[in-house]
Write an enzyme that holds these catalytic residues in place. Structure first.
Site, PDB file in Angstrom:
ATOM      1  CE1 TYR A 258      -4.139  -1.734   0.457  1.00  0.00           C
ATOM      2  CE2 TYR A 258      -3.055  -2.902   2.252  1.00  0.00           C
ATOM      3  CZ  TYR A 258      -4.112  -2.763   1.381  1.00  0.00           C
ATOM      4  OH  TYR A 258      -5.148  -3.663   1.419  1.00  0.00           O
ATOM      5  CG  ASP A 286      -8.237  -3.689  -5.319  1.00  0.00           C
ATOM      6  OD1 ASP A 286      -7.162  -3.518  -4.703  1.00  0.00           O
ATOM      7  OD2 ASP A 286      -9.013  -4.627  -5.093  1.00  0.00           O
ATOM      8  CG  HIS A 377      -8.967  -5.735  -1.382  1.00  0.00           C
ATOM      9  ND1 HIS A 377      -7.877  -5.086  -1.907  1.00  0.00           N
ATOM     10  CD2 HIS A 377      -8.788  -5.722  -0.038  1.00  0.00           C
ATOM     11  CE1 HIS A 377      -7.086  -4.702  -0.923  1.00  0.00           C
ATOM     12  NE2 HIS A 377      -7.614  -5.075   0.214  1.00  0.00           N
TER      13      HIS A 377
END
Length: 505
Positions: A258, A286, A377
């Site tokens: 991230y 995403d 995810h």
């Protein structure tokens, strides 16, 4: 680290303010003065224990080794001398055990006593009795804390994408061939230049320590013994170095990233990853913001912190969603040109995790990505996003040449060896398996190893029954996709709606 000096409890108590703050963790004393304003949970959390023993509070939230990973070596002051003010760890452990399992109080018999209520206690079955990934999920639903179960199992809003991920994989049918010599079978695969004993790997998942004290380290040991790769989450509960060290010799790892809004922190993490021998970076694209996971929001967050990103779970007016609360550091301004920066800083191959359309797969190739991971995810981000298997078919229909330009990975709903074979036959390089591995941690690294063996066995059986002896022989002709072909997009644009919005993206 230097040996440091021997300190009395009075020495520790003298450093009890923001300008001069020491704390004792275990038998070690640390100078955390400069770290106060860097602490993800704010300085007040540490200042409550300024000049005191903070061991219990620290260990409730942080994984072992996190302190050494975070603070510079020169912040270690020394060892605390034995003191009546700080009981030995053995005494603390005994007290905690006694509190958790109090002895029954002797009672005088009475004719008016009500019958005792016998609690319904779940007995965890022996590991050998579990024969599928769903078996691990069933056990986890009973033995995890309510919050851990909600965090792992939850998905966005109405669970549409989460449900359809698995459902559409199961609507694909095999077209097996017979009368083939399938005595010897190989499922080995090269994944981003790394040899793997199987065409699947551990998808990144946060805070594995919620399932087992050894968390990601147990994952590393379990899959390492089976020759399977692991992608480590940025929100892992253990330091990156500890997880890598826990693996077997020459075991390969990937890092899920991230991107932090504080870019220097991301650069530091990438450089550390490269130095540790991480083989590739899976950049999550995403989730600039987390999806609304209502089951996770409804239960108060447990006090946990990531050893890699530093993210801390807490509660606010919106609820206790750990996924949301731990994602506040994520950069919402990440754009395509940032891929080049990530590649330059890390010197590693970059895979975009979370690609959900052919259009973005094409752009990934144009901007220099080494691969894409088709992922939503696990249904935890945008509910209503199309299942990953549909995206895989969309790539074949709209940009079939992309398979010659990029390695294509996929996750979302894969929990059987037969599911994995379907994706491989449709062009995926490898398949990520997420939640099942978290659930397997309820048995520690033995559970991880057992689950891996189950998936391998199922995959090998499916290969033999399809008439192939090497995973590289899997091809689209083995799969009947007609039950969902009508759902696969045929172009980037809508097939018949001509209306266009006034604003341009």
């Amino acid at each position: 680290m230097e040996t440091g000096q021997s300190l009395s409890f009075d020495d520790l108590k003298a450093h009890n303010r923001a300008e001069d703050c020491w704390v004792a963790i275990g038998e070690k004393v640390w100078d955390v003065t400069e770290f106060l304003n860097l602490h993800p949970g704010g300085p007040d959390v540490i200042l409550r224990y300024a000049g005191q023993d903070a061991t219990q509070a620290y260990e409730e939230i942080h994984a072992p080794g996190m302190l050494e990973e975070t603070l510079a070596a020169n912040k270690f002051v020394g060892h605390i001398l034995p003191s009546n003010d700080i009981p030995p760890k053995s005494t603390i452990d005994e007290a905690a055990a006694a509190e958790a399992n109090p002895r029954p109080i002797a009672r005088t018999p009475s004719s008016m006593e009500l019958p005792l209520q016998i609690p319904n206690v779940y007995e965890q079955p022996p590991l050998h009795s579990l024969i599928s990934a769903p078996d691990f999920q069933e056990v986890a639903s009973h033995v995890l804390t309510p919050k851990a179960w909600a965090f792992y199992s939850s998905a966005a809003t109405d669970l549409v994408t989460h449900t359809q991920n698995k459902a559409l994989i199961r609507r694909l049918m095999f077209r097996p061939r017979v009368l083939r010599d399938v005595k010897e079978v190989s499922m080995k695969r090269t994944i981003l230049g790394c040899e793997s004993e199987a065409p699947f790997f551990v998808s990144p998942a946060a805070m594995a320590r919620l399932a087992h004290p050894d968390g990601e380290c147990a994952l590393a040991r379990g899959v390492g013994s089976q020759g399977v790769l692991q992608c480590i989450s940025s929100n892992a509960s253990y330091p990156l170095s500890a997880i890598v060290k826990a693996g077997t010799k020459d075991q390969s790892f990937f890092l899920q990233l991230y991107v932090n809004s504080d870019r220097p922190k991301t650069a530091e993490l990438l450089q550390k990853a490269a130095a540790l021998g991480i083989k590739a970076v899976f950049v999550t694209v995403d989730a600039p913001v987390p999806g609304k996971r209502e089951a996770d929001e409804r239960i108060a967050a447990e006090a946990v912190a990531s050893a890699i990103s530093g993210a801390v779970a807490s509660n606010d007016k919106k609820g206790g969603g750990m996924g949301r609360l731990m994602a506040q550091y994520v950069d919402k301004s990440l754009i395509w040109k940032d891929i080049a920066w990530i590649k330059k800083v890390s010197g590693l191959p970059v895979i975009l995790k979370g690609v959900q359309s052919a259009a973005d797969a094409i752009m990934a190739a144009e901007y220099g990505a080494s691969g894409v991971m088709l992922s939503n995810h696990g249904g935890r981000s945008l509910d209503g996003a199309q299942p990953s298997i549909l995206v895989l078919l969309e790539l074949h229909r709209i940009c079939p040449d992309i398979f010659n330009k990029l390695e294509v990975y996929i996750d979302g709903g894969f929990e059987r060896g037969s599911d994995i074979l379907k994706a491989i036959a449709l062009g995926a390089t490898a398949v990520g398996v997420g939640r099942p591995y978290l659930y397997s941690l309820t048995y520690g690294d033995g559970g991880v190893e057992h689950l891996t063996q189950i998936l391998k066995d199922e995959l090998e059986t499916s290969m033999r029954l399809c008439g192939i002896t090497d995973v590289d022989q899997a091809h689209p002709g083995l799969i009947n996709t007609q039950d969902i072909d009508h759902m696969v997009a045929e172009s980037v644009k809508h097939p018949y709606i001509q209306w266009r919005p006034r604003a341009k993206i």
